[in-house]
Structures are given as structure tokens and as C-alpha cells.
Motif scaffolding. Sequence first.
Motif, PDB file in Angstrom:
ATOM      1  N   ARG A   1      27.852  47.888  15.412  1.00 19.18           N
ATOM      2  CA  ARG A   1      27.062  48.265  16.598  1.00 19.18           C
ATOM      3  C   ARG A   1      25.586  48.278  16.226  1.00 19.18           C
ATOM      4  O   ARG A   1      25.221  48.724  15.134  1.00 19.18           O
ATOM      5  CB  ARG A   1      27.378  49.690  17.080  1.00 19.18           C
ATOM      6  N   ILE A   2      24.762  47.837  17.188  1.00 18.93           N
ATOM      7  CA  ILE A   2      23.320  48.079  17.051  1.00 18.93           C
ATOM      8  C   ILE A   2      22.943  49.007  18.194  1.00 18.93           C
ATOM      9  O   ILE A   2      23.242  48.717  19.367  1.00 18.93           O
ATOM     10  CB  ILE A   2      22.507  46.779  17.101  1.00 18.93           C
ATOM     11  N   ILE A   3      22.351  50.124  17.858  1.00 24.86           N
ATOM     12  CA  ILE A   3      22.029  51.124  18.871  1.00 24.86           C
ATOM     13  C   ILE A   3      20.549  50.983  19.228  1.00 24.86           C
ATOM     14  O   ILE A   3      19.665  51.368  18.459  1.00 24.86           O
ATOM     15  CB  ILE A   3      22.415  52.532  18.381  1.00 24.86           C
ATOM     16  N   VAL A   4      20.339  50.386  20.390  1.00 23.36           N
ATOM     17  CA  VAL A   4      18.987  50.036  20.828  1.00 23.36           C
ATOM     18  C   VAL A   4      18.223  51.312  21.192  1.00 23.36           C
ATOM     19  O   VAL A   4      18.728  52.171  21.901  1.00 23.36           O
ATOM     20  CB  VAL A   4      19.075  49.080  22.039  1.00 23.36           C
ATOM     21  N   ASP A   5      16.994  51.406  20.685  1.00 19.94           N
ATOM     22  CA  ASP A   5      16.215  52.632  20.875  1.00 19.94           C
ATOM     23  C   ASP A   5      14.813  52.325  21.387  1.00 19.94           C
ATOM     24  O   ASP A   5      13.986  53.213  21.540  1.00 19.94           O
ATOM     25  CB  ASP A   5      16.172  53.375  19.517  1.00 19.94           C
TER      26      ASP A   5
ATOM     27  N   LYS B   1      26.793  37.183  16.979  1.00 26.76           N
ATOM     28  CA  LYS B   1      26.855  38.016  18.186  1.00 26.76           C
ATOM     29  C   LYS B   1      26.593  39.465  17.784  1.00 26.76           C
ATOM     30  O   LYS B   1      26.770  39.834  16.619  1.00 26.76           O
ATOM     31  CB  LYS B   1      28.238  37.896  18.823  1.00 26.76           C
ATOM     32  N   ALA B   2      26.196  40.284  18.749  1.00 27.37           N
ATOM     33  CA  ALA B   2      25.961  41.701  18.427  1.00 27.37           C
ATOM     34  C   ALA B   2      26.509  42.595  19.533  1.00 27.37           C
ATOM     35  O   ALA B   2      26.481  42.229  20.707  1.00 27.37           O
ATOM     36  CB  ALA B   2      24.460  41.939  18.237  1.00 27.37           C
ATOM     37  N   GLN B   3      27.022  43.736  19.116  1.00 25.53           N
ATOM     38  CA  GLN B   3      27.554  44.729  20.060  1.00 25.53           C
ATOM     39  C   GLN B   3      26.488  45.817  20.250  1.00 25.53           C
ATOM     40  O   GLN B   3      26.069  46.437  19.282  1.00 25.53           O
ATOM     41  CB  GLN B   3      28.841  45.362  19.516  1.00 25.53           C
ATOM     42  N   ILE B   4      26.116  46.008  21.500  1.00 25.95           N
ATOM     43  CA  ILE B   4      24.927  46.823  21.789  1.00 25.95           C
ATOM     44  C   ILE B   4      25.284  48.149  22.456  1.00 25.95           C
ATOM     45  O   ILE B   4      26.054  48.193  23.409  1.00 25.95           O
ATOM     46  CB  ILE B   4      23.996  46.035  22.752  1.00 25.95           C
TER      47      ILE B   4
END
Length: 436
Positions: free
Chosen positions: A130-134, A152-155
Motif C-alpha cells: 500500500r502507498i498511503i497518500v498524504d 501498479k500501486a494500491q492507494i
Amino acid sequence: MKKGREKMFLGTSKNGHLYWDGCDMVKLAEKYGTPLYVYSENLILKECQALKEQFLDKYPHTRVAYASKAFNTIAMLQLINQENLSLDVVSGGELYTAIAADFPAEKIEFNGNNKSVAELEMAIDYGVGRIIVDSLQEVDLIQSICRKLHKKAQIMFRITPEVNVKTHAFISTGQKDSKFGIPLVPEILYPQIEKVFASEELEFYGFHFHVGSQLSDNSAHIAACKVALNLMLEVKKRYDYQIKELNYGGGFGVCYTKKDVRKPYHYFLDPVMALTKEFCQKNNLVVPEIVIEPGRSIVAEAGITLHTIGAIKELPGLRKYVSIDGGMTDNIRPGLYEAEYTGIVANKVDEKLSQKVTISGKACESTDLLVKDLSLPEVVAGDIFATFTTGAYGYSMASNYNKLPLPAVVFVKDGHEQVVVKRQTYAQMIQNEVKR
Ligand SMILES: Cc1ncc(COP(=O)(O)O)c(C=O)c1O
């Protein structure tokens, strides 16, 4: 050791010496020198077990991601992996250590309010789960890196839940005026989500919050949970999209001194899990996977720091300063946010407490005071002082101020010890310096 202290600080005593997970702390200090961080492996495992019993095994479809900022070393991350937990990292350095520890990529989540391009490239290339967008720039950045690397990335989106938190202001993060999270402003949040929907490389997983740290009250978690659940419903209404995951952060408080009341994990987690289930049932939503991110509560009480007592200075009628061979360089928390600690003389555990002293560090700063007004037995230079509950944000915030080398870290378990971080040498400290 006297009863009350024993109960609170989990050590034992033999022949007047403090024992930690079956090891003699005086002998350990002699063997490896001081300052020395010592972690009881059994106490870390006990926390992992409590999380399993009170959360993972109790509620299906849940995960615990250890917030490694609390204490991030290869050995610690190996232990977390062995316990089958996930991992939260917030920088290239924390991620690099996770990779060095062979931590499975899909079990890593990447937090942080200002991730650099290089850090995001490293995370996407490794394939973190996971990338936790901030921040508002991040979605575009992640998308372009994914395109470049054919990944691909899981957001997730970290939101600012706008809740008031009962803790020190310096470790409160969920309030409206915070550098963390995406503000709860529809014109700001939803366009970001729409970008993720429109991207072939990105998959939208859900929302994340972290309200603050060292909490002994569950009201902020409950309030923030309501905010996240309503967002989930709003996303369903707007886009007919069922989010997959909610992350309720960490923040579970521990005991530093007898004034602290440590609440069990279920005190925080049962109400939010009940709320989640009830809300989803009422609104015809699928219960998403619930993730939590404890850091401090897993390692703080397992760790102690050993120092050697040196100069003793009595100011008649005022105060007695007992100096140790470390201080703010290995534990910045008292100076940084007025954190309180307690400790004992590890080689005089059974001796009568006869005086009040202030334990002062060796750094050239007046704020370098580790413990104020602590009752101790008579002490002399060479005695070993043990500070309790230093396992979180001690080693990880340590510095080379005054050019003091970083201490070693030793894990102890059932009477056996293992050095997991060697003491930094003077040569290592200046190895990147260049003569002109
Ligand atoms: C995003 C996030 N998750 C988890 C944590 C861990 O908090 P704690 O160590 O209090 O459990 C922090 C701490 O600052 C954080 O910022």
C-alpha cells in the motif's frame, strides 16, 4: 525489586541486580558498555500475542502493521515478520532496512507526509502493498512512476479526521490544523480519488487515519472512525464503489511512570470494530479489511536503557544532579515533548531509597534531563542506571549530538543475549567526513 515497581516494569531481581528477560543487566552493561539499549524479546512477543488475541483472531479480515518508526532495525523487522504482522514504513531508510530484513513487499505500507520521488520509486519498484497518500502532489507522482516502471500501486488516502486528541500537543496528529493527511474538504479530496479511479496503474483501497500517540482514551479513535465510515459511504454513493480497506492507525498508550494508565488493545479496538460492523450493516456496505498501525505499544515497555553514573553534583538546598553517560542523544523524548520516565539503579535494586535526585544527561543542553525528582538509593560513580520503557522512539530518534556514538542494542530472551546493533565507533561516526 519492590512490589509495585516489579508489577509495573516487568523486570525481576537477583542478588540486588536487575534482571531483564532472565539476563543480569549489570553484567550486560559490563560486557557491552553503556549506554546500552536492551529489549526483552519475550515482552515484544507478548504484545504481538495480545494483538492476536484481542484483534486479529477476534475479528476476521484484519491486519496489524507495526509502525516501525518506533524502533526500526533488521532484527526487529525480522521478529515482526516471524510474527506474521505487516509493516508500516515512512522513509527510504526504513524501507531499505525492511528490504535488508527480507520483509515481504506486499506486507509493507508506505506512509509519510513528504515522500520524495526517489523514495516512491524505491517503494514502487520493491512492490510495497500500500502507498498511503498524504499530499496533493502524490497521486500524479505515483502514477508517473508506475508508468515508468511498468508497475501498479494500491492507494489509500490518509485523511485529517479533525478530532481533538487527549495527549501532548506535540504528538497529536488528527486535529484540523495538522501537517498530516488530506483535509476533509470535498473539493480537495474527491478530485484526488477520481484521479485514482481514472488511472490504469492505481487501485483505490480506502482511507487511513492516525489521530495521535500515547493515548489512554478511546474517544479520538471512535470519533475518527465515524468520519472514515461516513467517507466510505459517501464514496459508495458518489461512485458506486465499495472501498476495500480502512486503516485506524496506532497511538495506544503505554506506562512510562506510575501516573500512566495503560489500556488494553480491546479498549480501543472493540468499540471501533462494533461501530464499523453496525455502520456497514445499516448502510448495506461490505465490511472492509481493518488495519491498525501500533508502534509504541509493541516495543516501548520491552525496552530499557542502561547508563553508567558519573558526576554527582549537589546544589545545597536545591537539587542533586546525577549525571549519566548518555541522555538526550539516546532519548530525546524528555527534551522534545516533556516526556516523563522512571528508573532504578540496576546494581542496587534492593537498597533503600534514601534521596531525591535529577538524572541529567551528558549533552551540552540544559534540557538534557532524563528524570526529575526520582527517589534513588545512595549512588556513586560507576553505578548502573536503568531507565524503563525506552523501547519506542529512543533508538529511532538517537543522534550523534556532541559526537556521542550511537549505543548498541541487545535483545535478551530467557537468559540469553544477542547484540542486534553494534555500538557505533568514532571512526564510523566520521566515515563520511572529508578533509579539505
Ligand atoms: C501514520 C502513523 N501510524 C502509526 C503511528 C504509530 O503510533 P504509535 O507509536 O503511537 O502507536 C504513527 C506515529 O506517529 C503514525 O504517524
